[in-house]
Design a protein around this motif. Structure first.
Motif, PDB file in Angstrom:
ATOM      1  N   LEU A 151       1.674  -2.278  22.042  1.00 50.93           N
ATOM      2  CA  LEU A 151       3.122  -2.057  22.089  1.00 50.93           C
ATOM      3  C   LEU A 151       3.664  -1.226  20.936  1.00 50.93           C
ATOM      4  CD1 LEU A 151       4.239  -5.610  23.248  1.00 50.93           C
ATOM      5  CD2 LEU A 151       3.641  -3.603  24.630  1.00 50.93           C
ATOM      6  N   LEU A 152       2.904  -1.078  19.880  1.00 55.38           N
ATOM      7  CA  LEU A 152       3.354  -0.262  18.738  1.00 55.38           C
ATOM      8  C   LEU A 152       2.450   0.945  18.513  1.00 55.38           C
ATOM      9  CD1 LEU A 152       4.420  -3.063  16.236  1.00 55.38           C
ATOM     10  CD2 LEU A 152       5.904  -1.513  17.506  1.00 55.38           C
ATOM     11  N   ALA A 153       1.163   0.701  18.283  1.00 53.90           N
ATOM     12  CA  ALA A 153       0.272   1.818  17.948  1.00 53.90           C
ATOM     13  C   ALA A 153       0.058   2.754  19.123  1.00 53.90           C
ATOM     14  CB  ALA A 153      -1.070   1.279  17.446  1.00 53.90           C
ATOM     15  N   ALA A 154      -0.255   2.221  20.295  1.00 56.68           N
ATOM     16  CA  ALA A 154      -0.597   3.089  21.433  1.00 56.68           C
ATOM     17  C   ALA A 154       0.541   4.003  21.858  1.00 56.68           C
ATOM     18  CB  ALA A 154      -1.077   2.242  22.607  1.00 56.68           C
ATOM     19  N   PRO A 155       1.780   3.504  22.052  1.00 53.13           N
ATOM     20  CA  PRO A 155       2.858   4.411  22.468  1.00 53.13           C
ATOM     21  C   PRO A 155       3.143   5.508  21.445  1.00 53.13           C
ATOM     22  CG  PRO A 155       3.458   2.137  22.907  1.00 53.13           C
ATOM     23  CD  PRO A 155       2.211   2.090  22.076  1.00 53.13           C
ATOM     24  N   LEU A 156       3.169   5.151  20.157  1.00 48.08           N
ATOM     25  CA  LEU A 156       3.454   6.154  19.121  1.00 48.08           C
ATOM     26  C   LEU A 156       2.370   7.218  19.075  1.00 48.08           C
ATOM     27  CD1 LEU A 156       5.102   7.069  16.581  1.00 48.08           C
ATOM     28  CD2 LEU A 156       3.513   5.663  15.256  1.00 48.08           C
ATOM     29  N   LEU A 189       1.925   6.670   8.956  1.00 45.73           N
ATOM     30  CA  LEU A 189       3.032   6.918   9.883  1.00 45.73           C
ATOM     31  C   LEU A 189       4.017   5.759   9.869  1.00 45.73           C
ATOM     32  CD1 LEU A 189       1.065   8.259  12.979  1.00 45.73           C
ATOM     33  CD2 LEU A 189       2.467   9.615  11.416  1.00 45.73           C
ATOM     34  N   ALA A 190       3.492   4.538   9.901  1.00 43.80           N
ATOM     35  CA  ALA A 190       4.355   3.361   9.920  1.00 43.80           C
ATOM     36  C   ALA A 190       5.136   3.237   8.622  1.00 43.80           C
ATOM     37  CB  ALA A 190       3.520   2.106  10.165  1.00 43.80           C
ATOM     38  N   ARG A 191       4.490   3.535   7.502  1.00 42.69           N
ATOM     39  CA  ARG A 191       5.194   3.464   6.198  1.00 42.69           C
ATOM     40  C   ARG A 191       6.336   4.464   6.165  1.00 42.69           C
ATOM     41  NH1 ARG A 191       8.085   2.894   2.882  1.00 42.69           N
ATOM     42  NH2 ARG A 191       7.839   2.673   0.610  1.00 42.69           N
ATOM     43  N   HIS A 235       0.819  -1.220   0.000  1.00 42.76           N
ATOM     44  CA  HIS A 235       0.000   0.000   0.000  1.00 42.76           C
ATOM     45  C   HIS A 235       0.853   1.272   0.000  1.00 42.76           C
ATOM     46  CE1 HIS A 235      -3.993  -1.757   0.524  1.00 42.76           C
ATOM     47  NE2 HIS A 235      -3.447  -2.651   1.338  1.00 42.76           N
ATOM     48  N   SER A 236       2.115   1.155  -0.350  1.00 39.83           N
ATOM     49  CA  SER A 236       3.012   2.321  -0.229  1.00 39.83           C
ATOM     50  C   SER A 236       2.512   3.528  -1.007  1.00 39.83           C
ATOM     51  CB  SER A 236       4.430   1.946  -0.670  1.00 39.83           C
ATOM     52  OG  SER A 236       4.434   1.511  -2.019  1.00 39.83           O
ATOM     53  N   ALA A 237       1.909   3.312  -2.173  1.00 39.17           N
ATOM     54  CA  ALA A 237       1.428   4.443  -2.973  1.00 39.17           C
ATOM     55  C   ALA A 237       0.239   5.146  -2.331  1.00 39.17           C
ATOM     56  CB  ALA A 237       1.044   3.962  -4.374  1.00 39.17           C
ATOM     57  N   ASP A 238      -0.439   4.447  -1.419  1.00 40.73           N
ATOM     58  CA  ASP A 238      -1.621   5.019  -0.765  1.00 40.73           C
ATOM     59  C   ASP A 238      -1.290   5.669   0.570  1.00 40.73           C
ATOM     60  OD1 ASP A 238      -3.170   3.779  -2.807  1.00 40.73           O
ATOM     61  OD2 ASP A 238      -3.129   1.907  -1.656  1.00 40.73           O
ATOM     62  N   LEU A 239      -0.047   5.554   1.022  1.00 39.09           N
ATOM     63  CA  LEU A 239       0.303   5.969   2.384  1.00 39.09           C
ATOM     64  C   LEU A 239       1.275   7.134   2.356  1.00 39.09           C
ATOM     65  CD1 LEU A 239       0.652   2.413   3.961  1.00 39.09           C
ATOM     66  CD2 LEU A 239      -1.328   3.940   4.031  1.00 39.09           C
ATOM     67  N   ASP A 240       0.744   8.298   2.020  1.00 43.96           N
ATOM     68  CA  ASP A 240       1.524   9.525   1.912  1.00 43.96           C
ATOM     69  C   ASP A 240       0.997  10.504   2.951  1.00 43.96           C
ATOM     70  OD1 ASP A 240       2.763  11.918   1.254  1.00 43.96           O
ATOM     71  OD2 ASP A 240       2.388  11.740  -0.892  1.00 43.96           O
ATOM     72  N   LEU A 241       1.842  10.878   3.917  1.00 38.53           N
ATOM     73  CA  LEU A 241       1.389  11.792   4.969  1.00 38.53           C
ATOM     74  C   LEU A 241       1.021  13.169   4.437  1.00 38.53           C
ATOM     75  CD1 LEU A 241       3.690  11.015   8.029  1.00 38.53           C
ATOM     76  CD2 LEU A 241       1.205  10.825   7.931  1.00 38.53           C
ATOM     77  N   SER A 242       1.496  13.520   3.259  1.00 32.30           N
ATOM     78  CA  SER A 242       1.134  14.812   2.665  1.00 32.30           C
ATOM     79  C   SER A 242      -0.136  14.726   1.826  1.00 32.30           C
ATOM     80  CB  SER A 242       2.288  15.341   1.800  1.00 32.30           C
ATOM     81  OG  SER A 242       3.414  15.610   2.601  1.00 32.30           O
ATOM     82  N   ALA A 243      -0.648  13.519   1.623  1.00 33.33           N
ATOM     83  CA  ALA A 243      -1.878  13.327   0.840  1.00 33.33           C
ATOM     84  C   ALA A 243      -2.660  12.169   1.454  1.00 33.33           C
ATOM     85  CB  ALA A 243      -1.541  13.052  -0.622  1.00 33.33           C
ATOM     86  N   LEU A 244      -3.094  12.348   2.699  1.00 31.17           N
ATOM     87  CA  LEU A 244      -3.748  11.276   3.431  1.00 31.17           C
ATOM     88  C   LEU A 244      -5.081  10.865   2.813  1.00 31.17           C
ATOM     89  CD1 LEU A 244      -2.947  12.334   7.105  1.00 31.17           C
ATOM     90  CD2 LEU A 244      -2.183  10.247   5.954  1.00 31.17           C
ATOM     91  N   GLU A 245      -5.652  11.702   1.965  1.00 25.57           N
ATOM     92  CA  GLU A 245      -6.893  11.329   1.302  1.00 25.57           C
ATOM     93  C   GLU A 245      -6.709  10.100   0.409  1.00 25.57           C
ATOM     94  OE1 GLU A 245      -5.086  14.857  -0.955  1.00 25.57           O
ATOM     95  OE2 GLU A 245      -5.358  14.198   1.127  1.00 25.57           O
ATOM     96  N   ARG A 246      -5.461   9.820   0.005  1.00 25.52           N
ATOM     97  CA  ARG A 246      -5.203   8.618  -0.800  1.00 25.52           C
ATOM     98  C   ARG A 246      -5.504   7.356   0.009  1.00 25.52           C
ATOM     99  NH1 ARG A 246       0.734  10.018  -3.359  1.00 25.52           N
ATOM    100  NH2 ARG A 246       0.153  11.965  -4.419  1.00 25.52           N
ATOM    101  N   ALA A 247      -5.186   7.380   1.282  1.00 29.13           N
ATOM    102  CA  ALA A 247      -5.491   6.233   2.136  1.00 29.13           C
ATOM    103  C   ALA A 247      -6.997   6.017   2.221  1.00 29.13           C
ATOM    104  CB  ALA A 247      -4.897   6.439   3.527  1.00 29.13           C
ATOM    105  N   ALA A 248      -7.749   7.111   2.273  1.00 34.30           N
ATOM    106  CA  ALA A 248      -9.208   6.987   2.293  1.00 34.30           C
ATOM    107  C   ALA A 248      -9.715   6.405   0.983  1.00 34.30           C
ATOM    108  CB  ALA A 248      -9.836   8.349   2.554  1.00 34.30           C
TER     109      ALA A 248
END
Length: 447
Positions: free
Chosen positions: A170-175, A195-197, A133-146
Motif C-alpha cells: 500500500l505504500l512502497a509498491a504504488p509509489l 524517498l520516504a524521508r 537515519h535522516s543524515a543518511d537519506l539524501d537523494l542527491s547523495a544516495l551513496e550515504r545510504a549504502a
C-alpha cells in the motif's frame, strides 16, 4: 585554454544536457546541443495539441526540495513558471479511491487507504526510523545510504520483515511503480527510505504551460546567447581527436574541444567511444526499463478532485497510475474539457513499447474506465508515448556503486564527461545535478 575559447558539444537536450549547457554557456564556452528528438525535454516534454491541450506524457511534478532544479530555473529566468500544486492524490484499493495528500504524514495516517495496524506501525516505528537515519537519506547523495548499510536488500524484503506486507503493497509498491517504473522486490531499501524521508516535508510544484517549461526556457536562453541547438539530430559517436573530440551526428562529423554526453546509460555506452573497457563495463551494469503512457483527450472534465491515482497491487491489470491534468495546474486543458494520462505498469510497458494507439487503448483503457466510469465514451483523441530507456532501476547494491559510476563518467578521457540521472538519482533533480557536475568537471580542467 580558457572557457571563452572552449567549444563544447552536448549530446542530449533533456534536463541533464541543458543543465550542463547552461553552466558551460554562463562560463563563456561556445555550446552546441544535439538531440535525436524533434523537441527538447526528453521525458519532461510537453506536447501542444490544437484546441488548447498541453499533454505532459512523462514527468508531472517537481519536488520543493529540488534545489539544483529550481536554482537553474531561476538562472533561466523562468522561476515564475513554478506554481504549488495541491498534492491531492488517491490510492485505489478494494474497488474505490481513497484520497490522500502525499508528503503529509497526518494525511497518510488519517487516510482510509491504510489499515489501522499499518498506521500504528508507521507512527511507532517507521517515522522514527526515518528521523534516526535522516543524515543518511539524501537523494542527491544516495551513496550515504549504502555506507549506512541500507542498500543491501530490497524494500520488499525489508518492509515485509519490519512493518508487514501492507507496507509493501500500500505504500512502497504504488509509489515505486508510479514514479520510478520499479517493483518493490527490485528497489533498494535505501533508495525507498530516501524517498520516504524527503516526503515527510514535501510540497510539489507544477510548471504553468507544461512540465517542459524549464527545458524550453533553458533552450531559449541558450539560443539568445548564441548557442546552437540541433534537434532531430541523433548523435552516432563521440571519439577522442587530436586536442579534443569528434562528434558524428546527423550524417556529419565535427570537431570540438570537449563534449558532454547526457544520454541514458545504454545510449551513452553505445556512442561514447572514448570509454575505457572498464568504464564501459561499469555502464553496462546500469539497469533500465521502458516507460509508456497513454493520453486521453476528453470532451468533458474527468469529474474527480484528485490529481494522481495509484493502484494497490492486484487492483489493476496494466495501469500503474492515472493523472488528471486539469487538477494539476490551470491552463493545460481547454475550458469544459478533460485530459487524463495513464502510465503503464512495468510489464505492460515492455509489451507496449513501439505499439500503436489501438494496442495501448485495448490494454490500458479498461483500468482507467474502472476509476473514471464513462471515460471511454468521452474520449475525443488518444495518443501513446514511449521511451525505450525511460526508467533507471536503483536496485539493491546500486547505491554503493554510484561513486564508481561517477568516476567512469567524469574521468574516462580529459575532454569528455557523461551526465544523466543514473549517476545520482532517477529524478529530474538527479539529472540536473549530474549536468552541473559534468560541466564543472570540464571547466575545472581548463582553469
Amino acid at each position: 585554454m580558457s572557457a571563452p575559447d572552449l567549444s563544447v558539444a552536448v549530446a542530449g537536450a533533456g534536463p541533464a544536457g541543458l543543465a550542463a549547457a547552461l553552466r558551460l554557456h554562463a562560463a563563456g564556452a561556445s555550446v552546441t546541443v544535439l538531440d535525436a528528438a524533434p523537441f527538447v525535454g526528453g521525458r519532461t516534454r510537453t506536447e501542444h495539441v490544437d484546441g488548447g491541450w498541453r499533454i505532459d506524457p512523462g514527468v508531472q511534478l517537481y519536488g520543493s526540495s529540488y534545489a539544483a532544479f529550481f536554482g537553474l530555473l531561476r538562472a533561466a529566468e523562468a522561476e515564475a513558471l513554478a506554481q504549488r500544486s495541491p498534492g491531492r492524490d488517491a490510492l485505489w484499493r478494494k474497488g474505490r479511491a481513497h484520497e490522500v495528500v502525499y508528503g503529509s504524514p497526518a494525511s497518510m495516517l488519517a487516510s482510509g487507504a491504510l489499515p489501522l495496524q499499518l498506521k500504528l506501525r508507521m507512527g511507532a516505528q517507521y517515522l522514527p526510523y526515518l528521523q534516526r537515519h535522516s543524515a543518511d537519506l539524501d537523494l542527491s547523495a544516495l551513496e550515504r545510504a549504502a555506507a549506512a548499510g541500507l542498500d543491501a536488500e530490497s524494500i520488499a524484503a525489508w518492509g515485509r520483515r519490519e512493518l508487514g506486507r501492507d507496507f509493501v503493497d500500500l505504500l512502497a509498491a504504488p509509489l515505486l511503480s508510479t514514479l520510478y517504473g520499479t517493483l518493490p522486490d527490485e528497489a533498494s531499501a535505501g533508495f525507498y527510505h530516501a524517498l520516504a524521508r524527503q516526503g515527510l516535508s514535501l510540497e510539489v510544484r507544477a510548471l504553468r504551460g507544461g512540465a517542459d517549461g524549464f527545458c524550453r526556457a533553458a533552450a531559449d536562453r541558450l539560443r539568445e546567447g548564441g548557442a546552437s541547438i540541433h534537434l532531430s539530430t541523433p548523435v552516432d559517436a563521440v571519439d577522442t581527436a587530436e586536442g579534443g573530440v569528434r562528434v558524428s551526428a546527423g550524417g556529419a562529423s565535427q570537431r570540438f574541444d570537449a563534449a558532454v554526453v547526457a544520454l541514458p546509460a545504454p545510449e551513452a555506452r553505445r556512442v561514447a567511444n572514448f570509454l575505457t573497457p572498464a568504464a564501459a563495463e561499469t555502464l553496462h551494469g546500469v539497469r533500465v526499463r521502458p516507460a509508456v503512457s497513454l493520453a486521453l483527450l476528453l470532451d468533458r472534465p474527468a469529474g474527480v478532485r484528485w490529481f494522481g491515482l495509484s493502484f494497490a497491487p492486484g487492483e489493476s491489470r496494466a495501469v500503474a497510475a492515472v493523472c488528471v491534468q486539469e487538477n494539476k495546474v490551470a491552463g493545460l486543458v481547454p475550458p469544459g474539457k478533460g485530459l487524463v494520462v495513464a502510465f503503464a505498469q512495468p510489464h505492460a510497458a515492455e509489451r507496449l513499447l513501439g505499439a500503436g494507439v489501438d494496442d495501448a487503448l485495448a490494454l490500458l483503457l479498461p483500468d482507467v474506465a474502472r476509476v473514471l466510469p464513462g471515460v471511454d465514451r468521452a474520449v475525443l483523441q488518444a495518443r501513446v508515448y514511449d521511451w525505450r530507456h525511460g526508467w533507471t532501476i536503483f536496485g539493491p547494491g546500486s547505491l554503493g556503486r554510484l561513486p564508481v559510476l561517477r568516476s567512469a563518467a567524469f574521468e574516462s578521457a580529459p575532454a569528455t564527461v557523461l551526465a544523466g540521472d543514473w549517476l545520482y538519482s532517477p529524478t529530474v533533480e538527479g539529472a540536473v545535478t549530474s549536468g552541473l557536475a559534468a560541466a564543472d568537471r570540464l571547466l575545472a580542467r581548463i582553469r
